[in-house]
Enzyme design. Sequence first.
Site, PDB file in Angstrom:
ATOM      1  N   GLN A  92       0.836  -1.196   0.000  1.00  0.00           N
ATOM      2  CA  GLN A  92       0.000   0.000   0.000  1.00  0.00           C
ATOM      3  C   GLN A  92       0.874   1.250   0.000  1.00  0.00           C
ATOM      4  O   GLN A  92       1.901   1.304   0.674  1.00  0.00           O
ATOM      5  CB  GLN A  92      -0.915   0.007   1.231  1.00  0.00           C
ATOM      6  CG  GLN A  92      -1.939  -1.115   1.259  1.00  0.00           C
ATOM      7  CD  GLN A  92      -3.073  -0.905   0.272  1.00  0.00           C
ATOM      8  OE1 GLN A  92      -3.124   0.087  -0.454  1.00  0.00           O
ATOM      9  NE2 GLN A  92      -3.990  -1.853   0.229  1.00  0.00           N
ATOM     10  N   PHE A 121      -5.379 -12.897  -2.409  1.00  0.00           N
ATOM     11  CA  PHE A 121      -4.548 -11.773  -2.867  1.00  0.00           C
ATOM     12  C   PHE A 121      -3.733 -11.264  -1.672  1.00  0.00           C
ATOM     13  O   PHE A 121      -3.692 -10.066  -1.385  1.00  0.00           O
ATOM     14  CB  PHE A 121      -5.385 -10.642  -3.459  1.00  0.00           C
ATOM     15  CG  PHE A 121      -6.365 -11.073  -4.530  1.00  0.00           C
ATOM     16  CD1 PHE A 121      -5.941 -11.392  -5.800  1.00  0.00           C
ATOM     17  CD2 PHE A 121      -7.721 -11.164  -4.242  1.00  0.00           C
ATOM     18  CE1 PHE A 121      -6.839 -11.787  -6.782  1.00  0.00           C
ATOM     19  CE2 PHE A 121      -8.628 -11.556  -5.208  1.00  0.00           C
ATOM     20  CZ  PHE A 121      -8.186 -11.878  -6.485  1.00  0.00           C
ATOM     21  N   CYS A 216     -10.083  -0.995  -3.734  1.00  0.00           N
ATOM     22  CA  CYS A 216      -9.559   0.313  -4.141  1.00  0.00           C
ATOM     23  C   CYS A 216     -10.358   0.892  -5.303  1.00  0.00           C
ATOM     24  O   CYS A 216      -9.951   1.889  -5.898  1.00  0.00           O
ATOM     25  CB  CYS A 216      -8.076   0.210  -4.510  1.00  0.00           C
ATOM     26  SG  CYS A 216      -7.726  -0.914  -5.878  1.00  0.00           S
TER      27      CYS A 216
END
Length: 265
Positions: A92, A121, A216
Amino acid sequence: KVPQIDVAIGDDERPELIIHYIGNRRQQIIRHFQQYRHTLGETAIFLQTGRKTTLEKISGDEPLYLNYKVPNRSFPDLPEIILSFCSGGFSQVNYRQNLVLIDTVCNWAELTGKEKVLDIFCGNGNFSLPLAVNASHVTGVEDYGPSIAIARYNSEANGIENVSFACADAVSEISQLVGADEEFDIVLLDPPREGAAEVSRAIPALRPKAILYVSCDPATLARDIGILKNLGYEVTKSRPVDMFPQTYHIESVTLLEPEGNNAHI
């Protein structure tokens, strides 16, 4: 021809650059950036001309890994975790807001030490390892081999043993888990911007009591929530996180549970 340059700095303040190049003058672009090696000192410079497998170092000292700390602010009686990530691996971009994501996921999971968790993921174990501290076992799935290697390194470096990682396509791995009659109390997924439509269709076969979806992209999140709703799950909590200040992009954490629970949005 250079649409993007990624800059990453670990807690030890060692930087690296990844230059994304889509032209056909590879050697010229390499020479161009190599001329700055004295100015940039020990900064590692990489060139990526396609997928992550095309990544190559063109200048500087390559750190083994970059790392960041996950403090124990949510669970003060537990140890601090140090996580590493590699060149080309996902991490991130906003450290402080990443901690907000981790805190939210760990608190909403409400782990008691008895739960089995599947992290799809999983990357370098950004969520897997903090969750493992309070879970019975966490299984992480990721299709990028170097990230799985670092996730395993992170688990060993932090002394976290109740976690395993599989380098595999998410849908294929879920199919194998279903075929083996595996069930999970909590499924976490943190997909790329395109979302996880096929994964969302496959998850309910694992019979999770809760699904934590880190997104996101609101559009693909809405699509995937629709898929999960049709398969018996509903949103009970959702929290936006301003991962990308001064842009229209937004990160979010959404909790889905079997239909019948009260919603708190």
